[in-house]
Design a protein around this motif. Sequence first.
Motif, PDB file in Angstrom:
ATOM      1  N   GLY A  26       0.828  -1.188   0.000  1.00 15.37           N
ATOM      2  CA  GLY A  26       0.000   0.000   0.000  1.00 15.37           C
ATOM      3  C   GLY A  26       0.863   1.239   0.000  1.00 15.37           C
ATOM      4  O   GLY A  26       1.942   1.261   0.592  1.00 15.37           O
ATOM      5  N   VAL A  27       0.393   2.272  -0.688  1.00 13.70           N
ATOM      6  CA  VAL A  27       1.062   3.575  -0.691  1.00 13.70           C
ATOM      7  C   VAL A  27       0.042   4.593  -0.202  1.00 13.70           C
ATOM      8  O   VAL A  27      -0.973   4.829  -0.856  1.00 13.70           O
ATOM      9  N   ASP A 136      -6.737   1.851  -6.973  1.00  9.12           N
ATOM     10  CA  ASP A 136      -6.576   3.289  -6.755  1.00  9.12           C
ATOM     11  C   ASP A 136      -7.777   3.788  -5.953  1.00  9.12           C
ATOM     12  O   ASP A 136      -8.915   3.509  -6.303  1.00  9.12           O
ATOM     13  N   GLU A 137      -7.510   4.547  -4.923  1.00 10.09           N
ATOM     14  CA  GLU A 137      -8.483   4.906  -3.902  1.00 10.09           C
ATOM     15  C   GLU A 137      -9.017   3.626  -3.262  1.00 10.09           C
ATOM     16  O   GLU A 137     -10.184   3.251  -3.381  1.00 10.09           O
ATOM     17  N   GLU A 182      -2.155  -1.030  -3.506  1.00  8.57           N
ATOM     18  CA  GLU A 182      -3.227  -0.147  -3.047  1.00  8.57           C
ATOM     19  C   GLU A 182      -2.708   1.289  -2.939  1.00  8.57           C
ATOM     20  O   GLU A 182      -1.638   1.529  -2.382  1.00  8.57           O
ATOM     21  N   LEU A 183      -3.488   2.233  -3.462  1.00  4.31           N
ATOM     22  CA  LEU A 183      -3.136   3.651  -3.419  1.00  4.31           C
ATOM     23  C   LEU A 183      -4.272   4.423  -2.765  1.00  4.31           C
ATOM     24  O   LEU A 183      -5.435   4.248  -3.140  1.00  4.31           O
ATOM     25  N   TRP A 200      -6.930  -6.952   4.099  1.00  5.66           N
ATOM     26  CA  TRP A 200      -7.214  -8.332   3.701  1.00  5.66           C
ATOM     27  C   TRP A 200      -6.741  -8.600   2.274  1.00  5.66           C
ATOM     28  O   TRP A 200      -6.225  -9.675   1.970  1.00  5.66           O
ATOM     29  N   PHE A 201      -6.887  -7.619   1.394  1.00  3.41           N
ATOM     30  CA  PHE A 201      -6.489  -7.812   0.006  1.00  3.41           C
ATOM     31  C   PHE A 201      -4.972  -7.866  -0.161  1.00  3.41           C
ATOM     32  O   PHE A 201      -4.481  -8.234  -1.227  1.00  3.41           O
ATOM     33  N   LEU A 202      -4.252  -7.522   0.882  1.00  5.07           N
ATOM     34  CA  LEU A 202      -2.794  -7.596   0.828  1.00  5.07           C
ATOM     35  C   LEU A 202      -2.248  -8.881   1.433  1.00  5.07           C
ATOM     36  O   LEU A 202      -1.232  -9.404   0.969  1.00  5.07           O
TER      37      LEU A 202
END
Length: 479
Positions: A26-27, A136-137, A182-183, A200-202
């Motif tokens: 994530g960023v 994104d978002e 993820e951004l 969770w998606f990571l």
Amino acid sequence: MSRLSFTPRPYGKLIQDHILDTPRCGVWAGMGMGKTVSTLNALDILELVEPGPTLVCAPLRVAQSTWPDEARKWAHLRNVEVVPIVGDAKARTRALARAWGASASIFTINYENLPWLEETLRAQRRAWPFRRIVSDESTKLKGWRGSQQTNANGTEFVRGAGAQRSRSLARVAFTHARRFIELTGTPSPNGLQDLWGQAWFLDQGARLGRTFKAFSQRWFRTKHQGFGTEPYDHAQAEIEDRMRDLCMSLNAADWFDLREPIKNLIRVEMPTKARALYQDMERKMFMQIDGHEIEAFNAAAKTMKCLQLANGAAYVDENAEQWAEVHDVKLQALESVIEEAAGMPVLVAYHFRSDLSRLQKAFPQGRHLDKDPQTIRDWNAGRIPVLFAHPASAGHGLSLQDGGNILVFFSLNWNLEEHLQITERIGPTRQMQAGHDRPVFIHYLVARGTIDELVLARIETKREVQDLLLETMKRKGYA
């Protein structure tokens, strides 16, 4: 459009390297800090070592314009083509077909169309083609409450609650995508509970709990009143520590000179019908909307009509009391800014009364900067999430810096003095004088190929309005 030479920001390589080194990451960085171009740089490199298309999931406007525009903007990305999977079903199907060719490596889609993508691939009996997924978002995934389980045959499958778009993405996030990026500006705009779905998606819940229930029981308690939950005192530090290896966070104040505002140009695309009306006004100084005839008798009136159309509505009577709406793309763009502000108050500059009416309808939580002194007191106390202000009403002596540091120009006008005055209401000087160690963000919502661009040029260069109009008329063949 000629491409520009790219000068990376000092932290750009940090974002790029984090994406390259962390397959699922994530960023967290605010709007205007260059997340998109840094991600494109990383994806361009990954295409050499891990060839295969990337799917970027984003809000519609961002998928349709922001990502393709950013790739076309820079000279070093000339070999990167971004294909939006947007529009009607036929247009989406044509764009999707290119994912099995070698002509493009990055595809964008709005979150709402993820179920359509899943159904289309199933109907075509095609496998998931995207090796990398960018969210994104990523706060769009915050409502996910599913989990990975095993059935009697030993096959893992996803089940649980959440929006259909999240379920569609969850079914491929780990089985078909080698990387998931993820951004977002702020991952937890409404509190720490927003983090679980995104986390969770990571890692499928490895760090914050396999289920949302486990996450909640560990770090949250029932409020004293008996309604709702609140985090334990130790929750934030522990949660952030667990996510530290996957998610990097950038604070604008650490990288920017606080004496200058951070400016962000947000371009929007007018829909076809609205674009035709606009071009008709440019060409003939005459148009018709909903049966109302409108005529611009001079250049000044013409520019006002063009500015109205760029904003999304135009007056249809001589007294400027009735107006007709022609598009809402600026409202959509403003919604994205407010969402990414993550609860920080946003000051919105408008020009026409039709703008104010539409803004109040679209954002009922907003307030109008009127003559009541209590409005300013409420803004500076943080009790107004969105404040709509006409630049002429926010002039000399007005202090709004305690209420926020984000200004959005929904509308633009030729008056340079008014532009400077409303900017200074929350400007860097006032922020520092008030003891706020934070940057000022200024976002311009600009309709591509319209007079918005000329007004912005006037603001930036202080050129005469007449010169800008004559130059544009010659370039477009009207003179």
